[in-house]
Scaffold this active site. Structure first.
Site, PDB file in Angstrom:
ATOM      1  N   THR A 115      -6.770  -9.878  -8.181  1.00 32.97           N
ATOM      2  CA  THR A 115      -6.803  -9.437  -9.582  1.00 32.97           C
ATOM      3  C   THR A 115      -5.514  -8.719  -9.948  1.00 32.97           C
ATOM      4  OG1 THR A 115      -9.197  -9.177  -9.331  1.00 32.97           O
ATOM      5  CG2 THR A 115      -8.221  -8.305 -11.340  1.00 32.97           C
TER       6      THR A 115
ATOM      7  N   GLY B 224      -8.199  -3.629  -8.133  1.00 29.65           N
ATOM      8  CA  GLY B 224      -9.429  -4.408  -8.155  1.00 29.65           C
ATOM      9  C   GLY B 224     -10.501  -3.761  -7.296  1.00 29.65           C
TER      10      GLY B 224
ATOM     11  N   ASP C  32     -14.100  -5.024  -4.623  1.00 30.32           N
ATOM     12  CA  ASP C  32     -14.929  -6.083  -4.058  1.00 30.32           C
ATOM     13  C   ASP C  32     -16.349  -6.022  -4.606  1.00 30.32           C
ATOM     14  OD1 ASP C  32     -12.772  -6.881  -2.420  1.00 30.32           O
ATOM     15  OD2 ASP C  32     -13.276  -5.321  -0.977  1.00 30.32           O
TER      16      ASP C  32
ATOM     17  N   GLY D 288      -8.751  -6.740   1.464  1.00 28.43           N
ATOM     18  CA  GLY D 288      -7.391  -7.059   1.907  1.00 28.43           C
ATOM     19  C   GLY D 288      -6.849  -6.115   2.961  1.00 28.43           C
TER      20      GLY D 288
ATOM     21  N   GLU E 195      -4.921   2.409  -0.925  1.00 31.54           N
ATOM     22  CA  GLU E 195      -5.500   2.298  -2.267  1.00 31.54           C
ATOM     23  C   GLU E 195      -6.227   3.584  -2.651  1.00 31.54           C
ATOM     24  OE1 GLU E 195      -6.209  -2.554  -2.172  1.00 31.54           O
ATOM     25  OE2 GLU E 195      -7.847  -1.193  -1.686  1.00 31.54           O
TER      26      GLU E 195
ATOM     27  N   LYS F 128     -18.154  -9.215  -9.649  1.00 29.00           N
ATOM     28  CA  LYS F 128     -18.020  -7.998  -8.840  1.00 29.00           C
ATOM     29  C   LYS F 128     -19.071  -6.912  -9.130  1.00 29.00           C
ATOM     30  CE  LYS F 128     -14.935 -10.045  -6.665  1.00 29.00           C
ATOM     31  NZ  LYS F 128     -13.539  -9.991  -6.957  1.00 29.00           N
TER      32      LYS F 128
END
Length: 220
Positions: A35, A85, A87, A100, A106, A124
């Site tokens: 994304t 983004g 999950d 990832g 993050e 999602k």
């Protein structure tokens, strides 16, 4: 496209809506994943003067290719906005991130931002968070760490490259239940660098591409 839903188009819509939230002169945290891959050109096309921090080498390299000023995080203490983004997105705003393998970076970037914006396609949001929950582990004492974590539930080392900082990527496949309780138990386990459960308190906005529209998710 699956079942008539163009997930890439939905990701692009959410990413473009998030790019529109960024103002000239801002410091911006850039996430990782498919994304965010749509966010980078949308942000670059705006031609703003920005200072950016990337959560992965892939994002850093792609951002610079597009002309974004990506710096090391050492040069910035706080960020105006971070965009990434997810999950899974629960109704109460808790997230699972880390597909990832960059969830530690993050989380650091999201926590440093005055505003953390989550962007995703319509697949999602979920009624409740489900496994797997990504983990980043120290290589040192890994066997002992995995044995300890097995007391919490099924944990498996992922067949994946190390994290951007050299950590071992694994996944917790046990029951999630109360995400706050599980997050505390995972964080307390020696050998765990961080996990992919992000608390709702960290999230400012959730933008979901849904068909040809962008929905702002109301956090319960």
């Amino acid at each position: 496209m699956t079942g008539g839903v163009d997930s890439e188009a939905e990701k692009r819509l959410a990413a473009e809506a998030a790019a529109d939230l960024v103002e000239d002169g801002m410091s911006v945290g850039l996430g990782t994943g498919s994304t965010v891959a749509h966010l980078l050109p949308a942000l670059a096309d705006r031609g703003l003067e920005l200072r950016c921090v990337a959560t992965s080498v892939e994002t850093e390299e792609r951002g610079r290719e597009l002309g974004l000023a990506v710096e090391t995080f050492d040069a910035l203490v706080r960020l105006d906005i971070a965009i990434d983004g997810a999950d899974q997105i629960a109704p109460d705003g808790w997230l699972i991130k880390g597909g990832g393998g960059a969830h530690t970076r993050e989380k650091i970037v999201a926590a440093a931002a005055q505003r953390f914006v989550v962007i995703a396609d319509s697949s999602k949001p979920t009624a409740a968070l489900e496994p797997p929950v990504p983990l980043e582990l120290y290589e040192f004492g890994l066997s002992a760490t995995l044995t300890r974590l097995a007391e919490l539930g099924d944990v498996r080392r992922r067949d994946a490259p190390p994290s951007p900082d050299g950590g071992v990527i694994a996944d917790y496949f046990g029951e999630v239940g109360d995400p706050a309780e599980l997050a505390a138990r995972l964080s307390a386990a020696p050998g765990v660098i961080d996990h992919g459960l992000f608390p709702a308190a960290m999230v400012s906005d959730v933008l979901i591409g849904r068909g040809s529209e962008v929905d702002r998710l109301a956090i319960a």
